[in-house]
Design an enzyme around this catalytic site. Sequence first.
Site, mmCIF file in Angstrom:
data_model
loop_
_atom_site.group_PDB
_atom_site.id
_atom_site.type_symbol
_atom_site.label_atom_id
_atom_site.label_comp_id
_atom_site.label_asym_id
_atom_site.label_seq_id
_atom_site.Cartn_x
_atom_site.Cartn_y
_atom_site.Cartn_z
ATOM 1 N N SER A 50 0.851 -1.192 0.000
ATOM 2 C CA SER A 50 0.000 0.000 0.000
ATOM 3 C C SER A 50 0.884 1.238 0.000
ATOM 4 O O SER A 50 1.629 1.461 -0.956
ATOM 5 C CB SER A 50 -0.957 -0.021 1.201
ATOM 6 O OG SER A 50 -1.876 1.041 1.136
ATOM 7 N N MET B 187 -0.071 1.045 4.985
ATOM 8 C CA MET B 187 -0.892 1.408 6.135
ATOM 9 C C MET B 187 -1.994 0.377 6.326
ATOM 10 O O MET B 187 -2.539 -0.152 5.362
ATOM 11 C CB MET B 187 -1.510 2.789 5.893
ATOM 12 C CG MET B 187 -2.273 3.351 7.062
ATOM 13 S SD MET B 187 -1.137 3.867 8.382
ATOM 14 C CE MET B 187 -2.319 4.507 9.569
ATOM 15 N N ASP C 134 -4.540 -4.860 5.788
ATOM 16 C CA ASP C 134 -4.919 -5.692 4.651
ATOM 17 C C ASP C 134 -3.790 -6.677 4.366
ATOM 18 O O ASP C 134 -2.633 -6.291 4.252
ATOM 19 C CB ASP C 134 -5.187 -4.815 3.424
ATOM 20 C CG ASP C 134 -5.798 -5.585 2.265
ATOM 21 O OD1 ASP C 134 -6.353 -6.673 2.514
ATOM 22 O OD2 ASP C 134 -5.722 -5.092 1.128
#
Length: 349
Positions: free
Chosen positions: A168, A288, A291
Amino acid sequence: MSRPRTRVLVVDDSAFARKVVRQILSSDRDLEVIGTARDGLDALEKIGELKPDVVTLDLRMPNLDGLGVLRALQGRPGPRCIVVSTSDDQSDLAIRALQAGAVDLVHKPTALATDQLYELSTELVEKVKVASRARQPEPEATVRTPKDGLRSPSSPGSGIALVVLGASTGGPQAVTRLLGELPADFPVPLAIVVHIPVGYTTALSERLDASSAVDVVEAYDGAFLRPGLVVVARAGMHLKLVGAPGDARVRLDVAPLDTAHRPAVDVLFRSAAETHGPRVLGVVLTGMGADGLEGARAIRERGGRIVTEAESSCVVYGMPRAVDEAGLSDHSVPLGKVTETIRRLTLAR
């Protein structure tokens, strides 16, 4: 004692955009807009003078564009940069900016002089706050393997048949470096999810393909996963895998609808665990949030293995931290060692 506010410099050649972004950021009590700049040269002067923590950076500007600013800041301590871009005609430039060290990307409406700019509010504030806590991104890897260059030293091992990867914040730069170090005959397919806005994954895939020895494509429904092919999830669609090892294919799907991201790393990892069982290697890079945590758990439960990027090299140590702290990582290594670890595991017998 209250924490000092994050100091932000707003850079945009549109006076209206500067006004709106200033208002959006100033409305949050944790942020302080300390100045604005109208182009890249003005931005560099203000950065030297005001020492901001974060810069919101337009890309197309007179005199010196946003990419020029990022290149001028590379390799030295300085502010974290958030690119504020339109995807309509700036997608390739935005991806180049992310590869050059921008922490994240915010999509703005094409029609600047409208109240649509205020719709950026929540996303922009959140990403500026994340950027203020981010580590200094590492310079883009200088190692580049031509498509007819470096070859693997041996045939694929009998274990790993697929690598799946999630990233991410800071991901485009990390993935660029990782893929740039893979040989042309990498012995297994690789599927990737990177969290970036809709409209940018085509440009990301094209730039990764140009800088890597492996073949890189944006995911399309029915794509066959062959050794040496890298499939990048399309923003807005989940990337799932169907079929047995050696005959696996891509399926694009909007479901599930209840995920924080689409595509989601968890969805890719779970499907890989179902199709490849113990023959899948999951890799979780900078980002961040969490996931990838449940997907990593699914891979481990089926006997597969997990590699996470170590905190020392992460721009944001969020996604890898969640996996590490759950005790699911087999190998936690700095970004510079991730490719070596992947190659060793895929060639192991």
